[in-house]
Write a protein that holds these residues in place. Sequence first.
Motif, PDB file in Angstrom:
ATOM      1  N   UNK A  82       1.027  -1.258  -0.185  1.00 25.42           N
ATOM      2  CA  UNK A  82       0.096   0.115  -0.164  1.00 25.42           C
ATOM      3  C   UNK A  82       0.749   1.324  -0.005  1.00 25.42           C
ATOM      4  N   UNK A  83       1.030   1.883  -1.089  1.00 22.09           N
ATOM      5  CA  UNK A  83       1.781   2.991  -1.118  1.00 22.09           C
ATOM      6  C   UNK A  83       1.159   4.317  -0.567  1.00 22.09           C
ATOM      7  N   UNK A  84      -0.170   4.278  -0.699  1.00 23.44           N
ATOM      8  CA  UNK A  84      -0.762   5.261   0.096  1.00 23.44           C
ATOM      9  C   UNK A  84      -2.464   4.949   0.372  1.00 23.44           C
ATOM     10  N   UNK A  85      -3.196   5.724   0.860  1.00 17.20           N
ATOM     11  CA  UNK A  85      -4.577   5.340   0.722  1.00 17.20           C
ATOM     12  C   UNK A  85      -5.336   5.485  -0.674  1.00 17.20           C
ATOM     13  N   UNK A  86      -4.555   5.820  -1.703  1.00 20.02           N
ATOM     14  CA  UNK A  86      -4.950   6.138  -3.081  1.00 20.02           C
ATOM     15  C   UNK A  86      -4.448   4.838  -3.837  1.00 20.02           C
ATOM     16  N   UNK A  87      -3.387   4.545  -3.619  1.00 23.17           N
ATOM     17  CA  UNK A  87      -2.510   3.558  -4.496  1.00 23.17           C
ATOM     18  C   UNK A  87      -2.060   2.217  -3.735  1.00 23.17           C
ATOM     19  N   UNK A  88      -2.325   1.131  -4.425  1.00 20.73           N
ATOM     20  CA  UNK A  88      -2.032  -0.086  -3.745  1.00 20.73           C
ATOM     21  C   UNK A  88      -1.594  -1.199  -4.956  1.00 20.73           C
ATOM     22  N   UNK A  89      -0.792  -2.071  -4.695  1.00 22.36           N
ATOM     23  CA  UNK A  89      -0.275  -3.059  -5.617  1.00 22.36           C
ATOM     24  C   UNK A  89      -0.375  -4.378  -5.270  1.00 22.36           C
ATOM     25  N   UNK A  90      -0.538  -5.424  -6.117  1.00 22.48           N
ATOM     26  CA  UNK A  90      -0.793  -6.699  -5.436  1.00 22.48           C
ATOM     27  C   UNK A  90      -0.089  -7.625  -6.625  1.00 22.48           C
ATOM     28  N   UNK A  91       0.499  -8.777  -6.210  1.00 20.26           N
ATOM     29  CA  UNK A  91       1.001  -9.740  -7.045  1.00 20.26           C
ATOM     30  C   UNK A  91       1.160 -10.905  -6.689  1.00 20.26           C
ATOM     31  N   UNK A  92       0.665 -11.973  -7.480  1.00 21.76           N
ATOM     32  CA  UNK A  92       0.607 -13.491  -7.084  1.00 21.76           C
ATOM     33  C   UNK A  92       0.945 -14.578  -8.315  1.00 21.76           C
ATOM     34  N   UNK A  93       1.074 -15.753  -7.540  1.00 19.35           N
ATOM     35  CA  UNK A  93       1.297 -16.839  -8.444  1.00 19.35           C
ATOM     36  C   UNK A  93       0.451 -17.897  -7.649  1.00 19.35           C
ATOM     37  N   UNK A  94       0.027 -18.783  -8.543  1.00 24.46           N
ATOM     38  CA  UNK A  94      -0.655 -20.163  -8.255  1.00 24.46           C
ATOM     39  C   UNK A  94      -0.671 -21.095  -9.071  1.00 24.46           C
ATOM     40  N   UNK A  95      -0.834 -22.401  -8.858  1.00 22.96           N
ATOM     41  CA  UNK A  95      -0.937 -23.614  -9.726  1.00 22.96           C
ATOM     42  C   UNK A  95      -2.440 -23.882  -9.536  1.00 22.96           C
ATOM     43  N   UNK A  96      -2.965 -24.477 -10.372  1.00 23.24           N
ATOM     44  CA  UNK A  96      -4.304 -24.764 -10.783  1.00 23.24           C
ATOM     45  C   UNK A  96      -4.682 -26.024 -11.584  1.00 23.24           C
ATOM     46  N   UNK A  97      -5.697 -26.389 -11.409  1.00 26.46           N
ATOM     47  CA  UNK A  97      -5.789 -27.811 -12.255  1.00 26.46           C
ATOM     48  C   UNK A  97      -7.539 -27.699 -12.517  1.00 26.46           C
ATOM     49  N   UNK A  98      -7.794 -28.271 -13.873  1.00 26.41           N
ATOM     50  CA  UNK A  98      -9.164 -28.290 -14.328  1.00 26.41           C
ATOM     51  C   UNK A  98      -9.380 -29.823 -14.492  1.00 26.41           C
ATOM     52  N   UNK A  99     -10.303 -30.346 -13.859  1.00 19.60           N
ATOM     53  CA  UNK A  99     -10.494 -31.817 -14.011  1.00 19.60           C
ATOM     54  C   UNK A  99     -11.546 -31.968 -14.870  1.00 19.60           C
ATOM     55  N   UNK A 100     -11.490 -32.833 -15.947  1.00 22.83           N
ATOM     56  CA  UNK A 100     -12.793 -32.957 -16.838  1.00 22.83           C
ATOM     57  C   UNK A 100     -13.953 -33.230 -16.051  1.00 22.83           C
ATOM     58  N   UNK A 101     -15.248 -32.699 -16.496  1.00 21.77           N
ATOM     59  CA  UNK A 101     -16.495 -32.885 -16.079  1.00 21.77           C
ATOM     60  C   UNK A 101     -17.077 -34.072 -16.568  1.00 21.77           C
ATOM     61  N   UNK A 102     -18.261 -34.286 -15.900  1.00 26.02           N
ATOM     62  CA  UNK A 102     -18.851 -35.544 -16.249  1.00 26.02           C
ATOM     63  C   UNK A 102     -19.155 -35.563 -17.614  1.00 26.02           C
ATOM     64  N   UNK A 103     -19.823 -34.478 -18.366  1.00 18.36           N
ATOM     65  CA  UNK A 103     -20.032 -34.615 -19.665  1.00 18.36           C
ATOM     66  C   UNK A 103     -19.107 -34.103 -20.486  1.00 18.36           C
ATOM     67  N   UNK A 104     -17.941 -34.114 -20.067  1.00 25.18           N
ATOM     68  CA  UNK A 104     -16.788 -33.950 -20.785  1.00 25.18           C
ATOM     69  C   UNK A 104     -16.294 -35.559 -21.152  1.00 25.18           C
ATOM     70  N   UNK A 105     -16.438 -36.440 -19.988  1.00 26.07           N
ATOM     71  CA  UNK A 105     -16.032 -37.871 -20.035  1.00 26.07           C
ATOM     72  C   UNK A 105     -17.017 -38.941 -20.848  1.00 26.07           C
ATOM     73  N   UNK A 106     -18.264 -38.541 -20.458  1.00 23.31           N
ATOM     74  CA  UNK A 106     -19.395 -39.320 -20.880  1.00 23.31           C
ATOM     75  C   UNK A 106     -19.656 -39.483 -22.199  1.00 23.31           C
ATOM     76  N   UNK A 107     -19.435 -40.798 -22.949  1.00 16.73           N
ATOM     77  CA  UNK A 107     -19.166 -41.051 -24.368  1.00 16.73           C
ATOM     78  C   UNK A 107     -20.536 -41.081 -25.090  1.00 16.73           C
ATOM     79  N   UNK A 108     -21.751 -40.883 -24.370  1.00 14.83           N
ATOM     80  CA  UNK A 108     -22.835 -41.101 -25.038  1.00 14.83           C
ATOM     81  C   UNK A 108     -23.307 -39.972 -26.020  1.00 14.83           C
ATOM     82  N   UNK A 109     -23.771 -40.345 -27.065  1.00 16.32           N
ATOM     83  CA  UNK A 109     -24.044 -39.389 -28.047  1.00 16.32           C
ATOM     84  C   UNK A 109     -25.424 -38.538 -27.507  1.00 16.32           C
ATOM     85  N   UNK A 110     -25.550 -37.402 -27.917  1.00 13.00           N
ATOM     86  CA  UNK A 110     -26.652 -36.604 -27.719  1.00 13.00           C
ATOM     87  C   UNK A 110     -27.385 -36.509 -29.314  1.00 13.00           C
ATOM     88  N   UNK A 111     -28.663 -37.327 -29.588  1.00 18.61           N
ATOM     89  CA  UNK A 111     -29.044 -37.289 -30.869  1.00 18.61           C
ATOM     90  C   UNK A 111     -30.112 -36.590 -31.470  1.00 18.61           C
TER      91      UNK A 111
END
Length: 793
Positions: free
Chosen positions: A540-569
């Motif tokens: 926080x440089x002052x009441x008017x100016x602030x700075x933020x920095x960050x790093x994280x590692x994330x994951x996206x697991x396939x959802x059910x409908x990404x995995x379900x091989x059934x067709x929508x006809x």
Amino acid sequence: MKYTRLQRLYLFLFLLNSTVSHAQDNLITITGKVVEETGGQPIAFATVMVAHVATKKPISGTTTADDGSFELKTDATNFYIEISFLGYQNQTFAKPISSTPIIDLGTVALIEDAEQLREVVVQGEISRTEFKLDKRVFNVGKDLSTTGASALEVLNNVPSVNVNIEGQVSLRGSQGVQILINGKPSIIASEQGNALGTITADMIDRIEVITNPSAKYDAEGTSGIINIVIKKEERKGLNGSISVNTGAPNTHSVGVSLNRRTEKFNLFSQLGVGVRELPNDIETRNVDLVNNRTILSSGIEYRNETYYNIVLGTDYHINETNVLTLSGNFAMEIEEQPSSTAFAAINSGGDTSSNWERNEVTEAKNPKLQYELQYKKDFKGDEDHTLLFSALGNFFGKDQSSEFKNTTISGANNDATQHTRTDFKEAVFTYKLDYTNPFTEEWTLETGAQYVLNDVSNDYEVNNLVDGAFENDPGLTNIFEYNQKVVGLYGTGSYEGEKWGIKAGMRLEQTDLSTLLATSGEANDQDYTNFFPSVHTSYKFSDRISLQAGYSKRIYRPRLWDLNPFFNIRNNFSIRQGNPDLLPEFTDSYEITSIYILGKTSLNLGIYSRYTTDVIERVSTFQNNVSTYRPENIGTNQSNGIEFNTKYSPVKWFTLTGDFNYSQFKREGIFNTTVFDFSGDQWSAKLMTKYKLPLDVDLEMTGNYQSSYQTVQSTISDNLYMDLGLRKSLLKGKAVLSLSVMDLFESRIDESQIAQAAFEIYNTRQRGRFVSFGFSYGFGKGEAMEYSGQRRR
């Protein structure tokens, strides 16, 4: 009569330095009980003052107990008694003419003072954003806490956040955002319902936007986390609201919310019923460039629902430091899909060789059940020193049957009839334990664990009419079983000083995933363990100016409908199916964000970079004019972007909010010997204006733009549309009339095109204009509430 600051100072000094030097036989005892005039609920911590008649200076004073009672002693002779509480009109009593050692005022009823309340809240007029280590905090001011606005509407005012027609929340243009209530999963925030519409804006203290979550949070997803923090104020007595809504296309609902608070219990419930209709205009063009044959399809798809919803729950305050919460939600959807699609086959000469129609009749019952059990312990002496356990259960079922019938209009015979049956069951259990210990004012330790179990069974069957009898299609009939278990452990430590802070942590997650096609015996098992580090810092440089920095590692697991091989006809020339062999995506996310407050304007500027491996993309294959869409893992994606948002209120009656996001990306990957290396960019913008008109009318207009962009095969067209809303407050805010128009100019069209060497595919979908009108009324201390029913699955 109102207190002056000098009067309060005199009273404080008197209480601080009072002695028992007066003779006991001259004391007068004053007793009574203070309650609300409406409802008769006791008022705790009301001020009871004995003051001198001539000078008006305090002589003695006290505050009421939790049950509203008080007892006060004085040896004064020329005095009066004044009872006051913030937001209520003062009550004044003169000393009785006859001398008596006990003055019993009985039950004193205070009347709400609307003018005084307005004086209090005006100080928090403007909503503002500030940084807190790993998150951006949007404090909800009076400009948003207008009676009748829902949590969804407040979210739509938060920079970087957008809410679409169906109530789906996106962050920086990406969906899949995790929404928490007071830092934990909740029935209210579940994807299965629109219960967020039942949280009114004045119930919200702040909204925390976490675009780069720390190790404390589930590593799932790349879009981020939105945490809605509810105010802690107690509204004792019976409170509630009723909401009636109607709209076009046919959308009608009635909702009732009730809340009863006592010293120990907070009982809450919600009942709702409604019908809704969602039509979609669709058009598809499949072009076989090898055989010069085209299939055109167009029509209207409907999804009509009648739904019933009930929520019951209670908070039990065991004592000052322990609270137990139990709640449940049951809903039933009765679904119909009367859709019709016209097909045309065009030969190489450009002539139409045949026409036919495909009609669908689908009926389904979708029961939904959720429960939540939570125990929270606040350690004495520090409200931020907490232990929290929560268990959330979510059950969803679908019993569906469909009939698809092709009727030839001209040309070749395309008559055909198909029946499908779906028996779907899903159970998701989430158990979470969190411990937070701020062992000094600057240093905080957080640790905890989480276990998530997802168990699914989908029994799907397709039968074709052959020679007057239905025959099973074994290639499209199977039982898909999906089971995923995720165990997580985390620990973080943080330092937050007056100007500078840092937070670092590590999360460990072990995933056990298994899928099985029971009929054919095809199985896929995945078992992997990953570490997810995170580090965040702010200055926080002052009441008017602030700075933020960050790093994280994330994951996206396939959802059910990404995995379900059934067709929508539904459209058997445009088929979508899942891929049980999908791997998860992993993303390394970096960002630097700044905030600058200039007078009545707040400016936010951020840059970010994301590197994702095993990117999941939908890829189309083409055979006999049939396109089949299937998700695949295709290479890597490097994305770098800049985000800017601002809010400006030059005058009380006008507010302007702008949001801009631009990113460049580079894709590298190979699929089936085809190289998918390319670069591109995309940008989006949102501009919202809000006007406070005379007669307590608010007008809000929001313009949205999404540029065109590329995927590994497709070009997605740009989108420009506008939403409009009007709100009129009645009965001092107890009642609200509202009108909203989504996609005012009917310009929101989802359009995509695939151009390959051997085929071309064009798709377009439009939902059109939605108009809704609502009336809400709050009683007791309840606020007018929006209830718009369940969100579609």
